[in-house]
Design an enzyme around this catalytic site. Sequence first.
Site: not given
Length: 291
Positions: A122, A240, A267
């Site tokens: 991320s 996600d 995610h």
Amino acid sequence: MFLLLNGFGFDPFGHCSLSSNIVFSALCIAQRPSQEVEMAKIPSKSHFVFVHGASHGGWCWYKIRCLLEKAGSKVTCLDLASGGINPSDANSIFTFDEYNKPLIDFMSALPEDEKVILVGHSLGGLNVTDAMNKFVNKVHLAIYVNAQMLPQKGEDKDKSEYRHAFEIWHGLGPDKPPTGVLMRKEFHRKLMYNMSPEEDSTLAAILLRPCPVMAVANANIRVGEGVNKVTRICIRGTKDTFYKEKSFQAQIKMWPPSQILTVESDHSPFFSAPTQLFSLLVEATASISSD
């Protein structure tokens, strides 16, 4: 985890910290994969360095660390400033250099002839890119897991709907830009852990800490000289719900990676699909092992 506010998109050495080792040991003991993992061959000298996303810590990689160490790899799971057990306060971190100092210090301390595999999740993808810019000769491979590679230009409309999902701190005063943000607990499973075991999302709810959003907003990361010679692989979670496809494609267009792999996960594949993510890491490593 990516954060979008006001128009922008957004000891630390795990193997050296006693308290970090205690946490990882306990988590690894608790981790009992329901299926036997086929241990593919990984080059014996492979050293994986994992970089967490916003609000997380090195702890989030515990399943992957267990699998890789069992396969014979060396693994380091870092805590960035204000993450995990790092003592810094997010509301006192104002520059990206401060935020990324644990990773930069780690890379600086590596022997000149040692290369590592950087893995960022991320927002941690920005930290990986920053480290590559500064230590390109020490990076064997860069892997981005549902990760941002470069700062987002302008406002990401896909994430404007998430503003209300974050608690915001104004450490410099109510009339100043925010200094810290943290996703509200009621949005965890919807946005970050929609396929993850409830035990893992519960663990995260206990351990997540505010992210130094001002530091991220001030990030000025570009593709430096020689960085493109490092193989970059993106791993994309097909389920996600936070990192939208439009945002992902914008990153790919901005800086095309060497390869894109997919995993059926949310995610946070280190929770929801650890064995599949492990296999992709092995595949990615094998693809450049002859270099």
